[in-house]
Write a protein that holds these residues in place. Structure first.
Motif, PDB file in Angstrom:
ATOM      1  N   ARG A  75      41.559  35.649  31.128  1.00  0.00           N
ATOM      2  CA  ARG A  75      41.930  37.020  31.455  1.00  0.00           C
ATOM      3  C   ARG A  75      40.707  37.895  31.780  1.00  0.00           C
ATOM      4  N   GLY A  76      39.658  37.761  30.955  1.00  0.00           N
ATOM      5  CA  GLY A  76      38.465  38.564  31.172  1.00  0.00           C
ATOM      6  C   GLY A  76      37.802  38.229  32.503  1.00  0.00           C
ATOM      7  N   GLU A  77      37.792  36.946  32.847  1.00  0.00           N
ATOM      8  CA  GLU A  77      37.192  36.544  34.118  1.00  0.00           C
ATOM      9  C   GLU A  77      37.995  37.076  35.299  1.00  0.00           C
ATOM     10  N   PHE A 132      44.122  47.205  39.298  1.00  0.00           N
ATOM     11  CA  PHE A 132      45.419  47.119  38.617  1.00  0.00           C
ATOM     12  C   PHE A 132      45.225  46.805  37.137  1.00  0.00           C
ATOM     13  N   GLN A 133      46.184  47.224  36.342  1.00  0.00           N
ATOM     14  CA  GLN A 133      46.153  46.917  34.916  1.00  0.00           C
ATOM     15  C   GLN A 133      46.226  45.401  34.698  1.00  0.00           C
ATOM     16  N   GLU A 134      47.087  44.744  35.460  1.00  0.00           N
ATOM     17  CA  GLU A 134      47.179  43.292  35.382  1.00  0.00           C
ATOM     18  C   GLU A 134      46.353  42.705  36.518  1.00  0.00           C
ATOM     19  N   ARG A 137      37.111  40.667  35.764  1.00  0.00           N
ATOM     20  CA  ARG A 137      35.823  40.871  36.415  1.00  0.00           C
ATOM     21  C   ARG A 137      35.906  40.559  37.906  1.00  0.00           C
ATOM     22  N   GLU A 185      46.004  39.870  37.666  1.00  0.00           N
ATOM     23  CA  GLU A 185      46.686  38.861  38.477  1.00  0.00           C
ATOM     24  C   GLU A 185      47.361  39.453  39.703  1.00  0.00           C
ATOM     25  N   ARG A 186      47.669  40.747  39.619  1.00  0.00           N
ATOM     26  CA  ARG A 186      48.371  41.369  40.734  1.00  0.00           C
ATOM     27  C   ARG A 186      47.485  41.519  41.956  1.00  0.00           C
ATOM     28  N   GLN A 187      46.191  41.418  41.816  1.00  0.00           N
ATOM     29  CA  GLN A 187      45.388  41.656  42.991  1.00  0.00           C
ATOM     30  C   GLN A 187      44.451  40.507  43.320  1.00  0.00           C
ATOM     31  N   ILE A 188      44.706  39.325  42.753  1.00  0.00           N
ATOM     32  CA  ILE A 188      43.927  38.177  43.193  1.00  0.00           C
ATOM     33  C   ILE A 188      44.876  37.153  43.777  1.00  0.00           C
ATOM     34  N   THR A 231      40.566  45.936  28.976  1.00  0.00           N
ATOM     35  CA  THR A 231      41.526  44.976  28.434  1.00  0.00           C
ATOM     36  C   THR A 231      41.022  43.556  28.628  1.00  0.00           C
ATOM     37  N   GLY A 232      40.993  42.794  27.565  1.00  0.00           N
ATOM     38  CA  GLY A 232      40.615  41.393  27.677  1.00  0.00           C
ATOM     39  C   GLY A 232      39.112  41.170  27.794  1.00  0.00           C
TER      40      GLY A 232
END
Lengths: 247, 218, 228
Positions: free
Chosen positions: B139-141, B83-85, B144, B87-90, B165-166
């Motif tokens: 964000r970068g973490e 996902f682009q964001e 990853r 946060e949507r998949q963790i 991104t990030g």
């Protein structure tokens, strides 16, 4: 989805209050039916979609049929219409009460749908111009915005889990339940963080910097708003009068 | 393995057309980039390729599975999606759990899981934060971690939405290494990106997505 | 008056946890563009939060030292008070857009500052033009792509017309045409005498800055082309 007539949200609020208070106080089924028709007419007049409304109501019908039977079984008295041995499955009182409940719900849902024809920002402005403090009015907005965020969050998580190749339907029930409970706290946390971020974003844009704020939008009552409210009042009083006379 | 879009158009109910009559065949073993202006429909196209969104008209085939009928998990065993964001998949309680939990659901042995988690932690430089709460990472973490979880499945195809991104320069280089490695292994990739240098570095094919259409370019 | 000044600023989330910022002294002058680079996870966002008062007002943690905005200690100011002087654009656009339409989003800030209606109208039009999003004025946030949302988040802060601006990787999802527009805008803001702090990875954006610092092991150092 702008309607043919664009009413002031305050006018709509007035209509909704009049209609839903009738729904609460009336008991006569014929009058309730009349109010339901009026509510649907008002919705159409405000530019709402009756097709959407019918879709929502259809989903509730099964519940109301169940209510009719439950009322019949647990309410004593009345003429039994359907019996299984000693047990009254359907009685006239149960039927009446079930239909009353159903009509009330339908009326309230139809009248609430009237509000959805307004832009939410306009509704807030309406509240502010009705002297509701702007902090409270905006709290309402954030709450309204919040439900779709929560829903998206849940959807995304479900999508992400399935995309990792998991067929949730095949996971044994207990394990699945464990998974859900396990996901619940991080999910709530992320929603909590998100709401915190949103409130920080609002404050960093000077929300509540001053006791007052200006507004790009300002609502003005127009002639049609006064006409609609007058008509609404007359119908309201007429129905109340009829109900009182009928006892 | 390939992804095919046949005469695909998409719009949200009551919305405007976002994509119109797209015909695309994307072969595996290649690194295909989707580039184009903001709002051109790149993300929508990526979501159509994984069945997250279903086409309004036309059909999308992922290795003979029609996404209209296929279940998400069936597509998910073949295609990984970032996902682009992030946060949507963790969503797990720790970084370690995030990496392990799908394998646990699949009933893989504990030792195997632990070993694979360790490998992933090293590969994505997440050892230091292994026991942290994923939402508190930078964000970068997060990015990853999300990529690491997607790769835990060994998908034969990957769709990455703006993976740089990030990421700082060093981390971008690390991502480049991973992409090269995956390419060598034969994993097909579709990468949505506007990072021109990154595109230049890895692209075997570039698709320009703009104004509801998609065409080969550059 | 010095727009932003940090004195011996240190921060960690908990006692004994990793020290994220360590004895930072920083002065940003009026009309200066300062860029802060650093590896992801180096604490750049945390630094931004400290400089704009979100730390210590919102996030818990141990902050020592002081930050002064226009000579006033952030500890003595509320966030809305700070917002009258300083605007910050965050990384994730999803967490900073809360209105039902683009127009409402951009009008929100000036409305709070009690700007007259005609002026709000003018600012909305102008900022939308600055970020090239005029045609999306009446769109809802869910109709926009990631990059477009970032542009709106930028516009929503620009309409406040703050003297000090902080951009925390605010361009990461914007396409190259959009980035060029934003860069032009930043240079124009500098000409107007605004003070700008930007956290960046993108070397092209770093080139805009008068001064580039690297955040590494909790300390700020001059940038010499290396992040490590």
């Amino acid at each position: 989805m702008a309607g043919k007539v664009s009413l002031d949200p305050r006018t709509k609020l007035f209509m909704v209050l009049a209609i839903s208070s009738l729904a609460v106080f009336l008991t006569n089924i014929y009058l309730l039916l009349l109010v339901l028709l009026l509510a649907v007419a008002a919705l159409a007049f405000a530019g709402g979609s009756i097709v959407d409304l019918l879709g929502k109501l259809k989903r509730l019908i099964a519940i109301f049929i169940a209510i009719v039977f439950v009322q019949s079984i647990f309410t004593k008295g009345g003429q039994p219409l359907l019996q299984a041995g000693e047990l009254v499955i359907l009685s006239d009182i149960g039927l009446t009460r079930g239909i009353q409940t159903m009509l009330r719900f339908f009326i309230i849902l139809s009248s609430a749908a009237i509000m959805t024809t307004s832009n939410p920002r306009e509704i807030i402005q309406g509240l502010i111009q009705c002297k509701v403090p702007y902090e409270i009015a905006f709290m309402v907005t954030v709450a309204i915005r919040f439900f779709p965020i929560l829903r998206d969050e849940v959807n995304d998580i479900m999508t992400a889990i399935q995309l990792r190749g998991i067929n949730l339907k095949q996971v044994p029930f207990l394990k699945r339940l464990k998974t859900y409970s396990y996901l619940l706290s991080p999910m709530l946390f992320s929603v909590f963080m998100k709401s915190q971020d949103l409130s920080v974003a609002m404050e960093m844009r000077a929300f509540r910097a001053y006791p007052r704020r200006t507004s790009l939008r300002v609502l003005h009552f127009r002639t049609q708003d006064y006409q609609v409210m007058a008509l609404c009042t007359i119908i309201f009083l007429a129905i109340v009068f009829t109900a009182l006379k009928a006892g | 393995m390939m992804i095919a879009l046949n005469a695909v158009s998409f719009r949200y109910p009551r919305g405007n057309w976002i994509l119109k009559d797209i015909n695309l065949h994307i072969e595996s073993k290649k690194c295909t980039f989707m580039v184009g202006p903001n709002g051109g429909g790149k993300t929508t196209l990526g979501k159509l390729m994984t069945g997250i969104l279903k086409p309004t008209l036309g059909d999308v085939f992922v290795d003979k599975l029609n996404t209209k009928q296929a279940k998400l998990y069936q597509v998910g065993t073949k295609v990984g999606y970032l996902f682009q964001e992030p946060e949507r998949q963790i969503f797990a309680a720790t970084v370690r759990d995030e990496l392990a939990f799908v394998m646990e659901l699949k009933g893989i042995e504990k030792e195997v899981i632990e070993q694979r988690v360790e490998v992933a932690l090293v590969r994505f430089q997440l050892q230091e934060v292994a026991d942290s709460f994923p939402f508190q990472l930078s964000r970068g973490e997060k990015q990853r971690l999300a990529l690491a979880t997607v790769l835990m499945n060994n998908p034969s195809f990957l769709i990455l939405d703006e993976p740089t991104t990030g990421l700082d320069v060093e981390r971008k280089e690390r991502l480049s290494e991973i992409i090269r490695e995956l390419k060598k292994r034969g994993t097909g990739m579709v990468i949505i990106s506007h990072d021109e240098r990154f595109v230049e570095k890895h692209a075997d094919r570039i698709i320009i997505v703009a104004g509801g259409g998609a065409r080969d370019g550059g | 008056m010095i727009p932003i000044k940090a004195e011996n600023l240190s921060f960690q989330y908990r006692q004994n946890s990793k020290i994220i910022l360590q004895n930072i002294d920083l002065t940003v002058d009026k009309g200066e563009i300062l860029a802060v680079a650093g590896l992801s996870g180096a604490g750049k966002s945390t630094l931004c939060y400290c400089l704009c008062g979100i730390i210590p007002h919102v996030y818990n943690g141990l902050m020592t030292g002081n930050v002064y905005i226009n000579g006033k200690n952030t500890r003595d100011l509320t966030l809305p008070q700070i917002a009258t002087m300083l605007g910050i654009v965050f990384q994730n656009p999803d967490n900073q857009l809360f209105s039902f339409s683009v127009e409402d989003e951009i009008a929100f800030g000036p409305e709070n500052l009690c700007v007259p209606r005609s002026e709000i109208e003018r600012r909305v039009t102008e900022t939308l033009k600055t970020v090239g999003m005029q045609e999306f004025r009446h769109a809802g946030p869910q109709q926009l792509s990631g990059g477009q949302r970032q542009l709106i988040a930028l516009a929503a802060v620009l309409s406040l017309q703050p003297e000090i601006l902080i951009f925390d990787e605010a361009m990461s999802q914007i396409d190259s045409a959009g980035k060029k527009m934003v860069r032009d805008m930043i240079l124009k803001l500098k000409e107007e005498g605004k003070t700008i702090i930007m956290v960046e990875h993108d070397f092209e954006n770093l080139a805009l800055a008068d001064r580039v610092l690297v955040l590494r092991d909790g300390r700020l150092a001059p940038f010499n082309g290396q992040l490590l």
